[in-house]
Structures are given as structure tokens and as C-alpha cells.
Scaffold this motif. Structure first.
Motif, mmCIF file in Angstrom:
data_model
loop_
_atom_site.group_PDB
_atom_site.id
_atom_site.type_symbol
_atom_site.label_atom_id
_atom_site.label_comp_id
_atom_site.label_asym_id
_atom_site.label_seq_id
_atom_site.Cartn_x
_atom_site.Cartn_y
_atom_site.Cartn_z
ATOM 1 N N LYS A 219 1.024 -1.044 -0.030
ATOM 2 C CA LYS A 219 0.001 0.125 -0.051
ATOM 3 C C LYS A 219 0.702 1.226 -0.049
ATOM 4 O O LYS A 219 1.936 0.877 0.219
ATOM 5 N N SER A 220 0.296 2.376 -0.419
ATOM 6 C CA SER A 220 0.905 3.509 -0.463
ATOM 7 C C SER A 220 1.809 3.697 0.754
ATOM 8 O O SER A 220 1.146 3.926 1.871
ATOM 9 N N GLY A 221 3.280 4.288 0.484
ATOM 10 C CA GLY A 221 3.920 4.619 1.806
ATOM 11 C C GLY A 221 4.424 3.463 2.549
ATOM 12 O O GLY A 221 5.259 3.647 3.458
ATOM 13 N N VAL A 222 4.083 1.981 2.256
ATOM 14 C CA VAL A 222 4.659 1.186 2.955
ATOM 15 C C VAL A 222 5.521 0.300 1.973
ATOM 16 O O VAL A 222 5.061 -0.257 0.816
ATOM 17 N N ASP A 223 6.650 0.286 2.509
ATOM 18 C CA ASP A 223 7.807 -0.256 1.412
ATOM 19 C C ASP A 223 7.834 -1.839 1.599
ATOM 20 O O ASP A 223 8.976 -2.341 1.818
ATOM 21 N N GLU A 224 6.879 -2.466 1.368
ATOM 22 C CA GLU A 224 6.825 -3.919 1.178
ATOM 23 C C GLU A 224 6.148 -4.227 -0.236
ATOM 24 O O GLU A 224 5.136 -3.826 -0.604
ATOM 25 N N HIS A 225 7.076 -4.885 -0.931
ATOM 26 C CA HIS A 225 6.643 -5.134 -2.478
ATOM 27 C C HIS A 225 6.204 -6.445 -2.679
ATOM 28 O O HIS A 225 6.828 -7.544 -2.616
ATOM 29 N N ILE A 226 4.940 -6.580 -2.964
ATOM 30 C CA ILE A 226 4.243 -7.714 -3.475
ATOM 31 C C ILE A 226 4.191 -8.238 -5.107
ATOM 32 O O ILE A 226 3.870 -9.290 -5.305
ATOM 33 N N THR A 227 4.377 -7.146 -5.585
ATOM 34 C CA THR A 227 4.706 -7.415 -7.180
ATOM 35 C C THR A 227 5.632 -6.646 -7.833
ATOM 36 O O THR A 227 6.150 -5.648 -7.284
ATOM 37 N N LEU A 228 5.998 -6.645 -9.169
ATOM 38 C CA LEU A 228 6.876 -5.941 -9.610
ATOM 39 C C LEU A 228 6.393 -4.825 -10.239
ATOM 40 O O LEU A 228 5.431 -4.749 -10.949
ATOM 41 N N GLY A 229 6.711 -3.473 -9.701
ATOM 42 C CA GLY A 229 5.977 -2.469 -9.920
ATOM 43 C C GLY A 229 7.200 -1.301 -10.212
ATOM 44 O O GLY A 229 8.327 -1.382 -9.946
ATOM 45 N N TYR A 230 6.588 -0.024 -10.747
ATOM 46 C CA TYR A 230 7.475 1.020 -11.114
ATOM 47 C C TYR A 230 6.790 2.211 -10.600
ATOM 48 O O TYR A 230 5.781 2.126 -9.693
ATOM 49 N N ASN A 231 7.264 3.380 -11.068
ATOM 50 C CA ASN A 231 6.598 4.442 -10.742
ATOM 51 C C ASN A 231 5.764 5.054 -11.736
ATOM 52 O O ASN A 231 6.581 5.763 -12.655
ATOM 53 N N PHE A 232 4.620 4.912 -12.041
ATOM 54 C CA PHE A 232 3.661 5.412 -13.097
ATOM 55 C C PHE A 232 2.753 6.455 -12.679
ATOM 56 O O PHE A 232 1.627 6.531 -12.985
ATOM 57 N N LYS A 233 2.989 7.187 -11.366
ATOM 58 C CA LYS A 233 2.026 7.764 -10.775
ATOM 59 C C LYS A 233 1.738 9.252 -11.494
ATOM 60 O O LYS A 233 2.374 9.694 -12.405
#
Ligand SMILES: *Cc1c(COP(=O)(O)O)cnc(C)c1O
Length: 369
Positions: A219-233
Motif C-alpha cells: 500500500k502507498s507509503g509502505v515499502d513492502e513489495h508484493i509485485t513488480l512495480g514501477y513509478n507511473f503515478k
């Protein structure tokens, strides 16, 4: 006052007014953090309301939104995606970015969208999805598209970048498949400078989409990564503009239809300029698209008369990144080749006046006389 006679008529221009200026100024005074937050959420809610989709997610642009759609559906290496050969290049490039292979298919002369009979022939064991592009807001029978996908067990991704405000039988384009994608770049129906959006009815997909655009965080602001993601905000700074643009979208949709009608009626005596059959009940043509004889000479003549215009997209298979693909080397795509060689977009921005349209038509008539 500028003399209207000598001011250049652009093929496309964004439409920004006092409302956007005021909204930006009051946002900056409010102390917002610029990046996506409440304004972006508000814009997403407006998109949900306008399109009738359950969920919407703003992202950086309409190219990454297609990439995110592919990622969210687990499409990548070893997979194939069917893409029309006549579209903005991003539709095909996003497939390459995902690691999958775009399989180009020619279009239907009637509506310039993908030819389903040819798409059927292009299906292999590796085909995972159809990227359907509702070019200029037009579409064939969308139930044929959805049953084609169902029958062949394909995901339907709708690149509806040009179709904000366009429907099929009253249902907004982008809502027929698993995911629909829009673009808000400067020339599009409404703009935030850059920007894209995904819409879907699936709770699982929207969750995945939101993770992919935010580094795969749980979730936003929590640095636990459950999938491969990027920054497309997205940014709230842009959303503030998008909200003002959305408020006047229905009015623009109406105006686009009037503009199209006026061009069509005024140019109807000319055999040399053809229009594509358009159901204005459902379609809000983003661009005034015509097929013109002696197109390149007409472009030069218009330019001499201070009028901008633009050639249709080239067929994708003729472009450098695709040209050398063994697969496309000897293949021909007669319809996309023909319409790309004749296709011309006339001045199409939403705040064109009737007077300007008539002026453009007069110059076109003079060219052919
Ligand atoms: C504009 C467009 C895109 C790309 O959108 P960007 O926001 O410019 O990245 C993709 N597909 C189609 C059909 C488009 O018209």
C-alpha cells in the motif's frame, strides 16, 4: 485585435481557460504536495461517473497505461498480442515494452478498426490478448469484439485513447473489455499535458494496477513489495486541470459532433474528399478525418493559406522498429496502406468556430476547383 485572416489555424490545440488558471492558483495556495492525492482521486471519480466503469486509475500517460494493462493481465515474454496495423504507434510499442510480441493485423475499410476475420487468422497458441483500438471514437459491433475474445480465450484490452465521450449503443468505449485505457496528452479530447487512465470493472485488476504504478507496494507509503512495480503515478497538479477539463467534457463532446457535421455537409459536394461513415449518436469524432485525393498537394496548399493539417498515422509495419521483422517483410496490409496514403486530419480542436471551419472548407474547395 489580431487580424483573423492572417492568424494560423492549427490542426489541434489544447483548450485551457480561466477555470484552469484559477484552479491551479488556488491549489498552489492550499499547500498541496503536487504529487497524486485527493485531486487525483476526485478526477478518477469523475471518470468513473462519466464512463460508467466501476474503477478508474490515473497514470503518467497513455503509453504506460497500456503497458500496465498488459502487466496486470500477466502478459509478457512468449506471449502474442493482436494489434491493428493502423493506430498510434504506442498501441504496438506498449506490447514490445511488456516483452510480448505485437502481431499486426489490417483494418476494416468501414470504420478503420481491426478486421476481425483477419485477426482470427492471426491467432496462434501464444495469443493472449486483443488490443482493440477504437480509432477516432469509432467502433464496429462491440459485442462481436467481445464474443471474438471469449471464443478464442483472449483478454480484451481497449486502447480508447481517442474515445473519451464515444460509445457503442450507449455504453462507453473502454468498458467492454477487461481494461480500457485513455490518454490525456495535449492533443487529446481533454488534456492534462501528459496523463493516462485505466478503467476496469474488476476489483482484483484495479488493485494490481494500483500496485504496478506504485513500485509494487502493498500500500502507498509502505515499502513492502508484493509485485513488480514501477513509478507511473500522476500528480495532483495535473489533476486540478483534469477536473476542470472533465467539467466541460460533455459540452466538448457535443461540439465535436457539430464540428464534424459542419465539415461534412460543407464539403459534401466534393468527390475528392471522403468522410468515414460515422454514427454521431454514439461517436464523438476526436479528429476530422478525411480521405483526400492529391493529399500531399492539399497539405501544402492549406499551409500556404495558413491552415494546419496532418497526415494519418503510417501503417505500423512500415516504421523503423517493425520494418525489419522477418514476419512483416513481405506481408502487405492493403487497407491500412491505402488509407494512410490518403488520410488527412483537418483542423479539429474543440473551440473551432463555425466561421473558421467554413474558411477552411472554402480553401479546400478552391484547391480542387
Ligand atoms: C495518444 C495515443 C496513445 C498514447 O498516449 P500517450 O498519452 O501520448 O502516451 C496510445 N494509443 C492511441 C490510440 C493514442 O491515440
Amino acid at each position: 485585435m489580431k487580424n483573423a485572416k492572417f492568424s494560423f489555424i492549427y490542426q489541434m490545440q489544447p483548450w485551457l481557460g480561466k477555470e484552469e488558471q484559477q484552479a491551479i492558483s488556488s491549489y498552489l495556495k492550499s499547500g498541496g504536495w503536487l504529487t497524486e492525492f485527493e485531486k487525483t482521486q476526485q478526477l478518477e471519480e469523475m471518470l468513473v461517473k462519466f464512463t460508467g466503469a466501476k474503477y478508474a486509475c490515473m497514470v503518467s500517460n497513455g503509453t504506460v497505461s497500456l503497458f500496465i494493462a498488459l502487466q496486470a493481465l500477466d502478459i509478457g515474454q512468449e506471449d502474442e498480442v493482436i494489434v491493428p496495423n493502423f493506430t498510434m504507434i504506442a498501441s504496438a510499442n506498449a506490447v514490445i515494452l511488456s516483452g510480448a510480441k505485437p502481431v499486426l493485423v489490417d483494418i476494416d475499410r468501414e470504420n478503420l478498426c481491426i478486421d476481425l476475420k483477419l485477426a482470427q487468422k492471426a491467432i496462434t497458441k501464444k495469443t493472449k490478448a486483443l488490443m482493440f483500438v477504437s480509432i477516432n471514437g469509432r467502433s464496429p459491433d462491440m459485442y462481436e469484439i467481445t464474443s471474438f475474445c471469449k471464443k478464442n480465450k483472449l483478454y480484451l484490452i481497449e486502447d480508447a485513447a481517442q474515445s473519451l465521450g464515444s460509445k457503442w449503443k450507449g455504453k462507453h468505449l473502454g468498458t467492454f473489455g477487461e481494461i480500457g485505457s485513455f490518454s490525456f496528452s495535449s492533443p487529446k479530447v481533454i488534456t492534462t499535458g501528459q496523463g493516462g487512465a485505466l478503467i476496469t470493472n474488476s476489483k482484483d485488476l484495479i488493485k494490481k494496477i494500483r500496485q504496478i504504478k506504485d513500485f509494487g507496494r502493498i500500500k502507498s507509503g509502505v515499502d513492502e513489495h508484493i509485485t513488480l512495480g514501477y513509478n507511473f503515478k500522476f500528480t495532483d497538479l495535473q489533476a486540478v486541470i483534469g477536473i476542470e477539463q472533465m467539467k466541460r467534457l460533455s459540452m466538448r463532446v457535443k461540439r465535436k459532433k457539430e464540428i464534424y457535421n459542419l465539415y461534412k455537409e460543407t464539403l459534401s459536394p466534393l468527390k475528392q474528399v471522403q468522410f468515414i461513415p460515422t454514427d454521431l449518436e454514439n461517436t464523438s469524432p476526436w479528429l476530422i478525418d478525411t480521405l483526400a485525393d492529391k493529399r500531399d498537394e492539399l497539405i501544402a496548399y492549406l499551409l500556404k493559406n495558413q491552415i494546419g493539417s496532418r497526415k494519418f498515422y503510417p501503417p505500423i509495419h512500415t516504421q523503423a522498429p517493425y520494418k525489419n521483422w522477418q514476419k512483416y517483410k513481405r506481408r502487405s496490409f492493403p487497407i491500412s496502406e491505402e488509407i494512410s496514403s490518403k488520410g488527412l486530419w483537418l483542423p479539429s480542436y474543440s473551440f473551432l468556430t463555425d466561421k473558421t471551419i467554413l474558411q477552411v472548407c472554402k480553401v479546400i474547395k478552391k484547391f480542387y476547383s
